[in-house]
Structure formats: C-alpha cells, structure tokens
Design an enzyme around this catalytic site. Structure first.
Site, PDB file in Angstrom:
ATOM      1  N   ASP A  60      47.278 -85.435 -12.481  1.00 12.48           N
ATOM      2  CA  ASP A  60      47.164 -84.546 -13.639  1.00 12.48           C
ATOM      3  C   ASP A  60      45.776 -84.633 -14.253  1.00 12.48           C
ATOM      4  OD1 ASP A  60      47.985 -82.719 -15.523  1.00 12.48           O
ATOM      5  OD2 ASP A  60      48.979 -84.197 -16.807  1.00 12.48           O
ATOM      6  N   GLY A  61      45.345 -83.541 -14.891  1.00 10.47           N
ATOM      7  CA  GLY A  61      44.102 -83.562 -15.662  1.00 10.47           C
ATOM      8  C   GLY A  61      42.914 -82.887 -14.980  1.00 10.47           C
ATOM      9  N   ASN A  62      43.167 -82.163 -13.893  1.00  7.83           N
ATOM     10  CA  ASN A  62      42.051 -81.467 -13.227  1.00  7.83           C
ATOM     11  C   ASN A  62      41.419 -80.430 -14.155  1.00  7.83           C
ATOM     12  OD1 ASN A  62      42.798 -82.885 -10.988  1.00  7.83           O
ATOM     13  ND2 ASN A  62      43.555 -81.133  -9.818  1.00  7.83           N
TER      14      ASN A  62
ATOM     15  N   TRP B 122      39.425 -82.098 -16.948  1.00  7.99           N
ATOM     16  CA  TRP B 122      38.177 -82.646 -16.387  1.00  7.99           C
ATOM     17  C   TRP B 122      37.132 -81.535 -16.302  1.00  7.99           C
ATOM     18  CZ3 TRP B 122      35.037 -81.668 -12.214  1.00  7.99           C
ATOM     19  CH2 TRP B 122      34.177 -82.685 -11.802  1.00  7.99           C
TER      20      TRP B 122
ATOM     21  N   ARG C  20      38.230 -74.077 -13.966  1.00  7.53           N
ATOM     22  CA  ARG C  20      39.324 -74.999 -13.589  1.00  7.53           C
ATOM     23  C   ARG C  20      39.326 -75.328 -12.098  1.00  7.53           C
ATOM     24  NH1 ARG C  20      43.511 -75.839 -16.918  1.00  7.53           N
ATOM     25  NH2 ARG C  20      44.907 -76.001 -15.152  1.00  7.53           N
TER      26      ARG C  20
ATOM     27  N   ASN D  18      54.033 -74.229 -11.063  1.00  7.90           N
ATOM     28  CA  ASN D  18      52.619 -73.839 -10.932  1.00  7.90           C
ATOM     29  C   ASN D  18      52.435 -72.398 -10.449  1.00  7.90           C
ATOM     30  OD1 ASN D  18      51.404 -77.119  -9.847  1.00  7.90           O
ATOM     31  ND2 ASN D  18      51.524 -76.251 -11.906  1.00  7.90           N
TER      32      ASN D  18
ATOM     33  N   ARG E  92      50.843 -91.734 -12.961  1.00  8.74           N
ATOM     34  CA  ARG E  92      50.480 -90.426 -13.514  1.00  8.74           C
ATOM     35  C   ARG E  92      49.127 -90.566 -14.196  1.00  8.74           C
ATOM     36  NH1 ARG E  92      53.754 -85.521 -16.073  1.00  8.74           N
ATOM     37  NH2 ARG E  92      51.943 -84.213 -16.445  1.00  8.74           N
TER      38      ARG E  92
ATOM     39  N   ARG F 111      54.959 -88.080 -19.063  1.00  6.29           N
ATOM     40  CA  ARG F 111      56.035 -87.165 -18.650  1.00  6.29           C
ATOM     41  C   ARG F 111      56.268 -87.287 -17.151  1.00  6.29           C
ATOM     42  NH1 ARG F 111      53.326 -83.591 -22.032  1.00  6.29           N
ATOM     43  NH2 ARG F 111      52.044 -82.794 -20.326  1.00  6.29           N
TER      44      ARG F 111
ATOM     45  N   GLU G 130      58.509 -98.414 -10.791  1.00 11.95           N
ATOM     46  CA  GLU G 130      57.653 -98.863 -11.894  1.00 11.95           C
ATOM     47  C   GLU G 130      56.693 -97.717 -12.198  1.00 11.95           C
ATOM     48  OE1 GLU G 130      57.830-101.714 -13.571  1.00 11.95           O
ATOM     49  OE2 GLU G 130      59.548-102.320 -12.357  1.00 11.95           O
TER      50      GLU G 130
HETATM   51  C1  FPP Z   1      47.114 -80.964 -12.266  1.00 13.97           C
HETATM   52  O1  FPP Z   1      45.993 -80.677 -13.047  1.00 13.97           O
HETATM   53  C2  FPP Z   1      46.860 -80.769 -10.853  1.00 13.97           C
HETATM   54  C3  FPP Z   1      47.362 -79.762 -10.090  1.00 13.97           C
HETATM   55  C4  FPP Z   1      48.227 -78.701 -10.628  1.00 13.97           C
HETATM   56  C5  FPP Z   1      47.053 -79.629  -8.656  1.00 13.97           C
HETATM   57  C6  FPP Z   1      46.639 -80.855  -7.905  1.00 13.97           C
HETATM   58  C7  FPP Z   1      45.796 -80.431  -6.762  1.00 13.97           C
HETATM   59  C8  FPP Z   1      44.745 -81.097  -6.249  1.00 13.97           C
HETATM   60  C9  FPP Z   1      44.365 -82.438  -6.677  1.00 13.97           C
HETATM   61  C10 FPP Z   1      43.838 -80.521  -5.206  1.00 13.97           C
HETATM   62  C11 FPP Z   1      44.431 -80.027  -3.956  1.00 13.97           C
HETATM   63  C12 FPP Z   1      45.456 -80.870  -3.338  1.00 13.97           C
HETATM   64  C13 FPP Z   1      45.343 -81.479  -2.143  1.00 13.97           C
HETATM   65  C14 FPP Z   1      46.468 -82.259  -1.581  1.00 13.97           C
HETATM   66  C15 FPP Z   1      44.090 -81.412  -1.375  1.00 13.97           C
HETATM   67  P1  FPP Z   1      46.090 -79.548 -14.166  1.00 13.97           P
HETATM   68  O2  FPP Z   1      45.484 -78.309 -13.609  1.00 13.97           O
HETATM   69  O3  FPP Z   1      47.507 -79.393 -14.632  1.00 13.97           O
HETATM   70  O4  FPP Z   1      45.184 -80.174 -15.276  1.00 13.97           O
HETATM   71  P2  FPP Z   1      45.298 -79.960 -16.866  1.00 13.97           P
HETATM   72  O5  FPP Z   1      46.635 -80.500 -17.276  1.00 13.97           O
HETATM   73  O6  FPP Z   1      44.152 -80.761 -17.377  1.00 13.97           O
HETATM   74  O7  FPP Z   1      45.151 -78.481 -17.103  1.00 13.97           O
END
Ligand code: FPP
Length: 240
Positions: free
Chosen positions: A20-22, A25, A33, A68, A188, A194, A207
């Site tokens: 989480d948190g992409n 970031w 995003r 998503n 997480r 969550r 855990e």
């Molecule tokens: C949550 O961050 C992350 C995702 C919805 C997707 C995760 C995907 C990757 C890490 C990249 C591709 C995957 C692979 C296996 C190569 P968010 O977008 O919900 O972040 P936010 O809560 O800060 O908006």
C-alpha cells in the site's frame, strides 16, 4: 496449527503482503500515480529476491484487488501494463531462480492479453520448487469465500456432500489457496491498520506487521526487519 504452542520457527514459511501507499509516494513527489506503481514494481523485485534468500517458501502479493477495477481507466491500464512488463521481464529470472508462479483472484476479469501472459508463465514455472510467488489479482476474500460456499452448497444440493461433512479443512480445500499453507506473517505498508478484503480466511493465525513506509520505499532491509519483528513474537494459536 491451532492448539500448538510454537516458540519459534525462525523463518516464516509464508509471507503475505498488502503493498500500500504507491499513490501517496507519488503524490509526495509531485508525480503521477502510475510512477508510484512503477517504483512499487521495483520493490516487488527486491522483496522477491529477499524472500528467496531467506528461504521463505511462499510469498503472496496483493497486486490488484477486486475493488481496484473502480479506479480511473488510465490507472487500471497502467497497472495492467506494469504487470505485463513485470511478467515479461521476470520470466527468465523465475526460471533461473527456480521460482514457481501462481495467481489467485477472479482472473477471467483480466484483459485477455494479460491473462494469456500470466497463464503462460504459470505453466512454464509449474515445476519450480525453490519458492512459490502467488499474485493476488482481481482478488477479493469475500468473493473467494462466497465461491467456496457456493460450490459446497451445489454439491450438497446434488446429494454429493453431506452437510455434516463440511469442516474447516473441507472449506479451505474449496478456496483458491488450497494446497498453499496459511500465511505466517502478514505485512502491510503505509501505516494503515486494515485488512482490505485480503485472505480473510487464511490469515486467522498470521502475525501482522504494519510498516509506516509506503510500498515503493519498502526494500530488502525492511523485509528483513519485518521478519525480525515476527521472530520476536510468541505464537500461541489460541493456547496458553
Ligand atoms: C496500493 O497503492 C497498490 C496497488 C493498488 C497496486 C500494487 C501494484 C504494484 C506494486 C505494481 C505492480 C505489481 C506487480 C506484481 C509487478 P495505492 O495506489 O492504493 O496507494 P495509495 O493508498 O497511497 O493511493
């Protein structure tokens, strides 16, 4: 195993991660995003290698939830193309490192091109035995549980299954994770407390380690740190 007091298998056999948190970031850096997801894919590479190094047998990553799909089309497209790129780039590494790929979730909702690529790598790596990486894609735990309940109900209605024979073990065997041991450690990132509809059945005794960093900042050292924290826990599985 419920009823067993364990103190302590050093390395978790199965680690599951809610990445989480992409988005945050990227926002913190004034970037779109999709750049957060791109950096997140780098973390996936590192964490996979770190798990392999530690001797973790199963790594499950929550890469795309059933919720998503309701994100803007451009973000969904960016995530699918990142996934495709990851699969194409990683195919050779998975072979070399003897890693098997599996996927759980409503995979038929994936774009046909993505699904075909995923399927081809699952088939190609089916005999690998050093580690199993499970990608949760279009995955939702409630949907998975409902599907299991539906299959049990159908068998009972057809007279193939006695309702009294429905046990926790039988139920688990109808989930998509059948033959995969339950996660020992759930991580997480981004500090959120969550579960977000991830592996609800399977994490009964896991855990949980919450890490404040956003996923793109979560690297090898952070994984080792989470495992160290896990190693300091005393798992009792409900016993004294
Ligand atoms: C949550 O961050 C992350 C995702 C919805 C997707 C995760 C995907 C990757 C890490 C990249 C591709 C995957 C692979 C296996 C190569 P968010 O977008 O919900 O972040 P936010 O809560 O800060 O908006």
């Amino acid at each position: 195993m419920p009823g067993t007091v364990t103190k302590f298998p050093a390395i978790p056999r199965h680690i599951a991660i809610i990445m989480d948190g992409n988005g945050r970031w990227a926002k913190e850096r004034g970037l779109p995003r999709r750049e957060g997801h791109r950096a997140g894919a780098e973390s996936v590479r590192e964490v996979m290698e770190a798990c392999k190094e530690l001797g973790v047998e199963y790594l499950t990553l929550f890469a795309f939830s059933s919720e998503n799909w309701s994100r803007p089309e451009s973000e969904v497209r960016a995530l699918m193309s990142l996934l495709e790129r990851f699969l194409r780039d990683k195919a050779k590494d998975l072979d070399q490192q003897n890693v098997r790929l599996l996927a759980i979730g409503q995979l038929d909702r994936l774009p046909p091109k993505t699904l075909a690529l995923l399927d081809s790598i699952i088939v190609r790596t089916a005999r690998h035995s050093a580690m199993t990486m499970v990608l949760a894609l279009s995955y939702g735990a409630r949907e998975e549980i409902v599907a299991a309940a539906r299959s049990i109900a159908a068998d009972a209605a057809a007279g193939l299954l006695d309702p009294d024979a429905v046990t926790a073990e039988l139920f688990a065997s109808r989930l998509q994770t059948t033959r995969i041991p339950d996660p020992d450690l759930l991580i997480r990132t981004s500090g959120e407390m969550r579960i977000s509809n991830f592996l609800l059945w399977q994490i009964s005794y896991a855990e949980i380690v919450i890490v404040k960093k956003n996923w793109p900042d979560f690297r090898q050292a952070d994984l080792f740190e989470a495992v160290r924290e896990y190693q300091h826990r005393h798992r009792r599985f409900g016993a004294l």
